[in-house]
Design a protein around this motif. Structure first.
Motif, PDB file in Angstrom:
ATOM      1  N   LEU A  10       0.846  -1.198   0.000  1.00 16.54           N
ATOM      2  CA  LEU A  10       0.000   0.000   0.000  1.00 16.54           C
ATOM      3  C   LEU A  10       0.880   1.247   0.000  1.00 16.54           C
ATOM      4  O   LEU A  10       0.649   2.194  -0.773  1.00 16.54           O
ATOM      5  N   ALA A  11       1.905   1.258   0.850  1.00 13.73           N
ATOM      6  CA  ALA A  11       2.816   2.404   0.895  1.00 13.73           C
ATOM      7  C   ALA A  11       3.516   2.586  -0.454  1.00 13.73           C
ATOM      8  O   ALA A  11       3.696   3.713  -0.929  1.00 13.73           O
ATOM      9  N   ILE A  12       3.891   1.478  -1.102  1.00 16.87           N
ATOM     10  CA  ILE A  12       4.558   1.553  -2.404  1.00 16.87           C
ATOM     11  C   ILE A  12       3.602   2.106  -3.459  1.00 16.87           C
ATOM     12  O   ILE A  12       3.982   2.949  -4.286  1.00 16.87           O
ATOM     13  N   ALA A  13       2.352   1.640  -3.447  1.00 16.84           N
ATOM     14  CA  ALA A  13       1.358   2.147  -4.395  1.00 16.84           C
ATOM     15  C   ALA A  13       1.180   3.654  -4.237  1.00 16.84           C
ATOM     16  O   ALA A  13       1.125   4.402  -5.226  1.00 16.84           O
ATOM     17  N   LEU A  14       1.112   4.104  -3.001  1.00 12.12           N
ATOM     18  CA  LEU A  14       0.960   5.537  -2.740  1.00 12.12           C
ATOM     19  C   LEU A  14       2.218   6.300  -3.136  1.00 12.12           C
ATOM     20  O   LEU A  14       2.149   7.381  -3.730  1.00 12.12           O
ATOM     21  N   ARG A  15       3.370   5.732  -2.827  1.00 15.74           N
ATOM     22  CA  ARG A  15       4.637   6.417  -3.150  1.00 15.74           C
ATOM     23  C   ARG A  15       4.790   6.616  -4.656  1.00 15.74           C
ATOM     24  O   ARG A  15       5.137   7.711  -5.120  1.00 15.74           O
ATOM     25  N   ILE A  16       4.527   5.573  -5.426  1.00 12.24           N
ATOM     26  CA  ILE A  16       4.674   5.691  -6.880  1.00 12.24           C
ATOM     27  C   ILE A  16       3.664   6.686  -7.444  1.00 12.24           C
ATOM     28  O   ILE A  16       3.987   7.481  -8.343  1.00 12.24           O
ATOM     29  N   SER A  17       2.441   6.669  -6.916  1.00 10.21           N
ATOM     30  CA  SER A  17       1.430   7.632  -7.374  1.00 10.21           C
ATOM     31  C   SER A  17       1.885   9.060  -7.097  1.00 10.21           C
ATOM     32  O   SER A  17       1.762   9.952  -7.946  1.00 10.21           O
ATOM     33  N   LEU A  18       2.423   9.291  -5.910  1.00  6.61           N
ATOM     34  CA  LEU A  18       2.897  10.626  -5.548  1.00  6.61           C
ATOM     35  C   LEU A  18       4.155  10.996  -6.329  1.00  6.61           C
ATOM     36  O   LEU A  18       4.343  12.157  -6.716  1.00  6.61           O
ATOM     37  N   ARG A  19       4.993  10.016  -6.604  1.00 10.37           N
ATOM     38  CA  ARG A  19       6.236  10.286  -7.338  1.00 10.37           C
ATOM     39  C   ARG A  19       5.947  10.831  -8.734  1.00 10.37           C
ATOM     40  O   ARG A  19       6.685  11.672  -9.245  1.00 10.37           O
ATOM     41  N   TYR A  20       4.866  10.340  -9.332  1.00 10.29           N
ATOM     42  CA  TYR A  20       4.502  10.811 -10.671  1.00 10.29           C
ATOM     43  C   TYR A  20       3.366  11.837 -10.626  1.00 10.29           C
ATOM     44  O   TYR A  20       2.831  12.211 -11.669  1.00 10.29           O
ATOM     45  N   GLY A  21       3.020  12.279  -9.418  1.00 12.81           N
ATOM     46  CA  GLY A  21       2.015  13.327  -9.267  1.00 12.81           C
ATOM     47  C   GLY A  21       0.606  12.901  -9.622  1.00 12.81           C
ATOM     48  O   GLY A  21      -0.242  13.750  -9.924  1.00 12.81           O
ATOM     49  N   HIS A  22       0.313  11.597  -9.555  1.00 11.84           N
ATOM     50  CA  HIS A  22      -0.992  11.099  -9.994  1.00 11.84           C
ATOM     51  C   HIS A  22      -1.924  10.858  -8.799  1.00 11.84           C
ATOM     52  O   HIS A  22      -2.333   9.721  -8.527  1.00 11.84           O
ATOM     53  N   ILE A  23      -2.235  11.930  -8.098  1.00  5.39           N
ATOM     54  CA  ILE A  23      -3.149  11.753  -6.968  1.00  5.39           C
ATOM     55  C   ILE A  23      -4.608  11.744  -7.424  1.00  5.39           C
ATOM     56  O   ILE A  23      -5.493  11.418  -6.640  1.00  5.39           O
ATOM     57  N   ARG A  24      -4.859  12.109  -8.695  1.00  2.89           N
ATOM     58  CA  ARG A  24      -6.232  12.045  -9.211  1.00  2.89           C
ATOM     59  C   ARG A  24      -6.781  10.629  -9.086  1.00  2.89           C
ATOM     60  O   ARG A  24      -7.942  10.423  -8.730  1.00  2.89           O
ATOM     61  N   LEU A  25      -5.941   9.630  -9.411  1.00  2.00           N
ATOM     62  CA  LEU A  25      -6.378   8.240  -9.325  1.00  2.00           C
ATOM     63  C   LEU A  25      -6.839   7.910  -7.916  1.00  2.00           C
ATOM     64  O   LEU A  25      -7.879   7.277  -7.718  1.00  2.00           O
ATOM     65  N   LEU A  26      -6.076   8.357  -6.930  1.00  2.00           N
ATOM     66  CA  LEU A  26      -6.410   8.051  -5.537  1.00  2.00           C
ATOM     67  C   LEU A  26      -7.644   8.818  -5.081  1.00  2.00           C
ATOM     68  O   LEU A  26      -8.584   8.237  -4.530  1.00  2.00           O
ATOM     69  N   GLU A  27      -7.654  10.118  -5.325  1.00  2.00           N
ATOM     70  CA  GLU A  27      -8.712  10.956  -4.772  1.00  2.00           C
ATOM     71  C   GLU A  27     -10.015  10.858  -5.565  1.00  2.00           C
ATOM     72  O   GLU A  27     -11.096  10.663  -4.979  1.00  2.00           O
ATOM     73  N   GLU A  28      -9.936  10.975  -6.887  1.00  2.00           N
ATOM     74  CA  GLU A  28     -11.146  10.955  -7.710  1.00  2.00           C
ATOM     75  C   GLU A  28     -11.487   9.555  -8.203  1.00  2.00           C
ATOM     76  O   GLU A  28     -12.657   9.153  -8.215  1.00  2.00           O
TER      77      GLU A  28
END
Length: 618
Positions: free
Chosen positions: A224-242
């Motif tokens: 889970l931490a890795i999934a979040l880290r990679i999303s944040l590394r590429y600035g893709h928080i839209r996937l998580l939030e929306e």
């Protein structure tokens, strides 16, 4: 004389034998989509250029290249090119005739029954009449013209044309193979999965990046931490939030309290001027917070699983007191961009209370996201680590090998696995973890993390993962991640034959891999071992295209030949439509079949033979 007396059974035997005599339908292979929805969607709609080839064949000398391109895009994107368009009656007739001609051609490999089932119910009868023109002298042309005119008069032309375009897309490719890595780097893996859920016939081989998200759902806090880290590394928080409805506000608040700006954690692929400064800084801080949580959680797994043999992947306890240096294998290196303020030197792998509450909250949110669960359920309903298809072996990553070419033995809990048994063991662990998402630290769940980054993983394919070094150690010699010897041996035909035989296949088959981008700029070719191994990393992720020089490869296997398609980088759907960016695909023939392959020679054909035998034995 057959002992079968039932006329219905006899009719079915005749039907099944006739199906076996049809040409093998076309298969389409795509790998490493990495969240690039628009590029993937174009590949799927265009069938990697097959439609453009068909149109060139059908309309050569009749349509100009521009007219062919327009017809292609009308089929790819009927919503933009057909819906709400104002055409004259004659223009509609021309378009409908062309679409019917293409539909008739691409459906010719299938039985009438299969075609009928694929047609939209409201138009099934009319489409059948148009598709099956037995009268070669066009004595029915007035009849067909009357059908078109009625469709136009009833204001159905647009809807009917859109339906034909969608039927063409479905008939051009009979079966889709996805060889893993739907997630990460690109911003819309959720849209890709939504699209895949509509595909009538497909299989799915799981990739290492898919494993991260499956593991996150299955209870692995580290993944889970890795999934979040990679999303944040590429600035893709839209996937998580929306996309999945994850509230990151607690993570943002926590990170703002403990972390500062840090250039090593700036989001990649984002123009700093295209995002609000406060948002850019917030992502940077969250990126640091979740990375430290990841390193701590990974250390805990390594401590409780000595059979993973990954002690060298623990770095938090080997830094000096002020975290300015680290000693690895007797060599001391300076640390830059450190953010270790929440690391306790006495208990470096223990989460603070705040970190623990944070990761548990995020895990609870993700597991209770209905859309995320729907997507993971879909992946797990189809996903396998390998697939045997028509005598071929499909898998995403590698088969771990020793330097001498033998399959690497990997031991867990006192039992050793290698070759096919290793893949089967990992597949079982993934499903066990998925079936018990409430358990976070059992052996199966920890194994899913090992499959992401362990030396003996069939998805990782390297000796070690240097995430920590890449963030904090400027000396790039520490960043190297040596590949498993498999990637050299797959260039050799004898090894590939041995691997096929390990899975009960013979030397007539081939291996299809994804996972490693083909570096065409450096002269690497996707065809290995005289066609026994084909590498089709799609290269759709823009992060890879500077290395590859192209947008990777897809694979087509039809009744006459097997060929690779090289793709140019895809800019955007809007751009492609505006500029009609359609070129005949750059084909690289793997092999041409001496005789056309028929359904009877495929897995489906073998199943039909069994059905015929069962009917004969009644």
């Amino acid at each position: 004389m057959t002992s079968c007396k039932n006329s219905a059974d006899l009719t079915e035997i005749i039907n099944l034998k006739a199906i076996q005599a049809l040409p093998k339908a076309t298969e389409h292979f795509i790998s490493d989509i990495h969240g690039e929805f628009e590029a993937f969607d174009h590949l799927k709609r265009s069938c990697s250029g097959i439609i453009s080839i068909k149109i060139a064949e059908l309309f050569s000398g009749e349509l100009t290249q521009k007219e062919q391109n327009i017809l292609c895009f009308t089929i790819y994107y009927p919503e933009e090119f057909i819906e709400n368009k104002t055409y004259s009656s004659d223009q509609w007739k021309v378009l409908l005739n062309r679409l019917v001609k293409v539909t008739r051609h691409v459906s010719s490999k299938y039985t009438r029954s299969k075609v009928r089932k694929a047609l939209p119910e409201e138009y099934a009868y009319i489409m059948e009449e148009l598709l099956y023109q037995y009268d070669q002298d066009s004595n029915k042309q007035a009849y067909y013209d009357a059908i078109f005119q009625s469709i136009i008069d009833l204001d159905l032309a647009s809807h009917f044309a859109v339906s034909l375009a969608r039927v063409i897309q479905q008939f051009v490719v009979d079966h889709l193979h996805i060889l893993g890595d739907i997630y990460d780097r690109g911003s819309h893996p959720d849209s890709i999965i939504d699209a895949l859920m509509e595909v009538p016939s497909m299989d799915l081989q799981l990739g290492n990046h898919d494993i991260i998200w499956i593991g996150a759902y299955s209870g692995s806090l580290a993944l889970l931490a890795i999934a979040l880290r990679i999303s944040l590394r590429y600035g893709h928080i839209r996937l998580l939030e929306e996309g999945y409805g994850i509230d990151l506000s607690r993570l943002a608040k926590f990170a703002d309290k403990y972390y500062e700006d840090n250039p090593a954690f700036h989001p990649r692929g984002i123009d700093k001027n295209s995002i609000r400064p406060d948002k850019f800084l917030s992502i940077t801080k969250m990126h640091q917070a979740i990375s430290i949580i990841q390193f701590k959680l990974e250390g805990q797994i390594i401590d409780r699983r000595p059979d993973f043999k990954m002690d060298d992947r623990k770095q938090l306890h080997i830094m000096n007191e002020d975290y300015s240096q680290i000693t690895i294998d007797g060599q001391t290196y300076p640390i830059e961009n450190g953010c270790f303020q929440l690391v306790d030197p006495e208990k470096p792998y223990e989460l603070t209370l705040g970190e623990e509450l944070l990761i548990l909250d995020l895990a609870n949110q993700l597991q209770h996201s209905k859309r995320f669960k729907k997507h993971i359920d879909f992946l797990m309903s189809l996903g396998q680590l390998y697939t045997l298809n028509n005598g071929n072996l499909l898998f995403h990553g590698c088969m771990p090998c020793l330097p001498n070419g033998d399959f690497m033995p990997v031991t867990f809990q006192g039992k050793s696995y290698r070759g096919r048994s290793l893949m089967d063991f990992y597949d079982q662990a993934i499903h066990e973890a998925y079936n018990h998402p409430e358990i976070t630290d059992d052996h199966a769940t920890d194994l899913v993390w090992y499959i992401w980054c362990g030396e003996g993983s069939t998805l990782f394919g390297k000796k070690t993962m240097k995430t920590f070094e890449r963030y904090f150690i400027p000396d790039k010699t520490t960043h190297k991640e040596p590949q498993n010897p498999y990637y050299e041996f797959r260039n050799h035909e004898d090894f590939c034959v041995k691997l096929l035989q390990e899975f009960g296949l013979d030397e007539s088959g081939y291996i299809v891999n994804g996972h490693t981008p083909v570096k065409a700029l450096k002269g690497e070719r996707p065809i290995k071992a005289h066609g026994k191994c084909l590498v089709i990393d799609g290269g759709l992720s823009r992060a890879y295209q500077k290395e590859t020089g192209l947008a990777g490869y897809t694979l087509i296997d039809n009744s006459n030949e097997v060929y690779l398609v090289a793709h140019h980088p895809f800019t955007s759907r809007a751009n492609a439509i505006k500029n009609l960016q359609e070129e005949l695909p750059q084909q690289e023939i793997v092999f041409k079949r001496a005789t056309r392959k028929m359904v009877g020679q495929t897995d489906i054909g073998h199943q039909l033979s069994q059905q015929i035998n069962d009917l004969l034995e009644k």
